[in-house]
Design a protein around this motif. Structure first.
Motif, PDB file in Angstrom:
ATOM      1  N   PRO A  96       0.829  -1.214   0.000  1.00 61.93           N
ATOM      2  CA  PRO A  96       0.000   0.000   0.000  1.00 61.93           C
ATOM      3  C   PRO A  96       0.859   1.258   0.000  1.00 61.93           C
ATOM      4  CG  PRO A  96      -0.886  -1.603   1.543  1.00 61.93           C
ATOM      5  CD  PRO A  96       0.448  -2.138   1.079  1.00 61.93           C
ATOM      6  N   HIS A  97       0.538   2.142  -0.951  1.00 61.11           N
ATOM      7  CA  HIS A  97       1.291   3.391  -1.048  1.00 61.11           C
ATOM      8  C   HIS A  97       0.408   4.496  -1.634  1.00 61.11           C
ATOM      9  CE1 HIS A  97       1.885   1.310  -4.908  1.00 61.11           C
ATOM     10  NE2 HIS A  97       2.028   2.502  -5.444  1.00 61.11           N
ATOM     11  N   PHE A  98       0.804   5.727  -1.334  1.00 59.80           N
ATOM     12  CA  PHE A  98       0.108   6.927  -1.798  1.00 59.80           C
ATOM     13  C   PHE A  98       0.274   7.060  -3.307  1.00 59.80           C
ATOM     14  CE2 PHE A  98       0.453  11.432  -2.970  1.00 59.80           C
ATOM     15  CZ  PHE A  98      -0.795  11.894  -2.575  1.00 59.80           C
ATOM     16  N   ILE A  99      -0.833   7.371  -3.988  1.00 62.10           N
ATOM     17  CA  ILE A  99      -0.806   7.557  -5.442  1.00 62.10           C
ATOM     18  C   ILE A  99      -0.988   9.027  -5.817  1.00 62.10           C
ATOM     19  CG2 ILE A  99      -1.999   7.025  -7.613  1.00 62.10           C
ATOM     20  CD1 ILE A  99      -0.464   4.625  -6.548  1.00 62.10           C
ATOM     21  N   GLY A 104      -9.273  16.773  -1.209  1.00 65.14           N
ATOM     22  CA  GLY A 104      -9.801  16.453   0.111  1.00 65.14           C
ATOM     23  C   GLY A 104      -9.617  15.002   0.505  1.00 65.14           C
ATOM     24  N   LYS A 105      -9.236  14.181  -0.437  1.00 65.40           N
ATOM     25  CA  LYS A 105      -8.955  12.768  -0.166  1.00 65.40           C
ATOM     26  C   LYS A 105      -7.619  12.409  -0.811  1.00 65.40           C
ATOM     27  CE  LYS A 105     -13.679  11.156   0.126  1.00 65.40           C
ATOM     28  NZ  LYS A 105     -14.652  10.175  -0.325  1.00 65.40           N
ATOM     29  N   PHE A 120      -3.902  -7.383  -9.961  1.00 68.44           N
ATOM     30  CA  PHE A 120      -5.105  -6.770  -9.410  1.00 68.44           C
ATOM     31  C   PHE A 120      -4.667  -5.832  -8.301  1.00 68.44           C
ATOM     32  CE2 PHE A 120      -4.750 -10.595  -6.861  1.00 68.44           C
ATOM     33  CZ  PHE A 120      -5.253 -10.285  -5.602  1.00 68.44           C
ATOM     34  N   ALA A 121      -5.474  -4.813  -8.074  1.00 70.11           N
ATOM     35  CA  ALA A 121      -5.094  -3.771  -7.135  1.00 70.11           C
ATOM     36  C   ALA A 121      -6.172  -3.552  -6.093  1.00 70.11           C
ATOM     37  CB  ALA A 121      -4.839  -2.459  -7.883  1.00 70.11           C
ATOM     38  N   LEU A 122      -5.719  -3.122  -4.926  1.00 70.55           N
ATOM     39  CA  LEU A 122      -6.618  -2.648  -3.881  1.00 70.55           C
ATOM     40  C   LEU A 122      -6.563  -1.132  -3.940  1.00 70.55           C
ATOM     41  CD1 LEU A 122      -5.466  -4.981  -0.962  1.00 70.55           C
ATOM     42  CD2 LEU A 122      -7.223  -5.403  -2.700  1.00 70.55           C
ATOM     43  N   VAL A 123      -7.715  -0.486  -3.828  1.00 71.96           N
ATOM     44  CA  VAL A 123      -7.813   0.962  -3.932  1.00 71.96           C
ATOM     45  C   VAL A 123      -8.562   1.477  -2.715  1.00 71.96           C
ATOM     46  CG1 VAL A 123      -8.732   2.879  -5.288  1.00 71.96           C
ATOM     47  CG2 VAL A 123      -7.923   0.826  -6.443  1.00 71.96           C
ATOM     48  N   SER A 124      -8.018   2.539  -2.104  1.00 71.22           N
ATOM     49  CA  SER A 124      -8.684   3.128  -0.954  1.00 71.22           C
ATOM     50  C   SER A 124      -8.522   4.643  -1.003  1.00 71.22           C
ATOM     51  CB  SER A 124      -8.081   2.581   0.340  1.00 71.22           C
ATOM     52  OG  SER A 124      -8.816   3.018   1.461  1.00 71.22           O
ATOM     53  N   GLU A 125      -9.612   5.349  -0.749  1.00 78.12           N
ATOM     54  CA  GLU A 125      -9.556   6.807  -0.628  1.00 78.12           C
ATOM     55  C   GLU A 125      -9.692   7.149   0.843  1.00 78.12           C
ATOM     56  OE1 GLU A 125     -12.383   8.745  -3.205  1.00 78.12           O
ATOM     57  OE2 GLU A 125     -11.758   7.532  -4.925  1.00 78.12           O
ATOM     58  N   SER A 130      -3.954  11.897   5.814  1.00 76.90           N
ATOM     59  CA  SER A 130      -3.962  10.823   6.801  1.00 76.90           C
ATOM     60  C   SER A 130      -3.458   9.542   6.173  1.00 76.90           C
ATOM     61  CB  SER A 130      -5.376  10.605   7.370  1.00 76.90           C
ATOM     62  OG  SER A 130      -6.239  10.112   6.366  1.00 76.90           O
ATOM     63  N   LYS A 131      -3.040   8.623   6.992  1.00 74.14           N
ATOM     64  CA  LYS A 131      -2.614   7.323   6.492  1.00 74.14           C
ATOM     65  C   LYS A 131      -3.810   6.387   6.598  1.00 74.14           C
ATOM     66  CE  LYS A 131       1.639   6.242   6.574  1.00 74.14           C
ATOM     67  NZ  LYS A 131       2.801   5.482   6.837  1.00 74.14           N
ATOM     68  N   PRO A 132      -3.890   5.422   5.676  1.00 75.53           N
ATOM     69  CA  PRO A 132      -4.991   4.453   5.775  1.00 75.53           C
ATOM     70  C   PRO A 132      -4.886   3.682   7.080  1.00 75.53           C
ATOM     71  CG  PRO A 132      -3.651   4.079   3.800  1.00 75.53           C
ATOM     72  CD  PRO A 132      -3.004   5.154   4.584  1.00 75.53           C
TER      73      PRO A 132
END
Length: 133
Positions: A96-99, A104-105, A120-125, A130-132
């Motif tokens: 997991p890394h910042f893209i 605001g997100k 395949f990728a995991l995606v989170s906003e 902030s850190k996930p």
């Protein structure tokens, strides 16, 4: 003048695989997708209302490539850790890394691979800065 087509949500994504039994076991048992049904040379899963179709390559010896499936997850760190603990392969620099910032997100991703080498990728906003969790 032609009207722009009114495309709706994606209904189905096709992913080429070399070994159907191995692919079904991976997506069903390792990743945890909801298995729908299997027919000769194809298998179907439900991913939040979108069908994922696995299809054996019609050209023997041709490796699948080029398709990336992005899965939205609420907790990218926990989802990544769970998949990694189940033996899912992590792509180089795939943790997991910042893209990018998204007004605001912040967009975070992690990249993994199925047994056929499909990414395949995991995606989170998450809230900006902030850190996930």
């Amino acid at each position: 003048m032609n009207a722009t087509p009114a495309l709706g949500r994606i209904a189905q994504i096709a992913l080429s695989v070399r070994d159907m039994d191995r692919a079904v076991a991976f997506w069903r048992d390792t990743v945890g997708l909801t298995f729908l049904f299997q027919a000769p040379n194809v298998a179907f899963f439900d991913v939040a209302g979108v069908r994922l179709m696995l299809g054996e390559s019609e050209t023997p010896g041709v490796d699948p490539a080029g398709t990336v499936i992005y899965f939205d997850v609420a907790d990218i760190d926990a989802s990544f850790a769970a998949l990694r603990s189940r033996g899912v392969a992590v792509r180089a620099q795939g943790e997991p890394h910042f893209i990018a910032p998204l007004g605001g997100k912040d967009l975070w991703m992690a990249f993994l691979a199925d047994p056929d080498g499909n990414t395949f990728a995991l995606v989170s906003e998450v809230p900006a800065g902030s850190k996930p969790h």
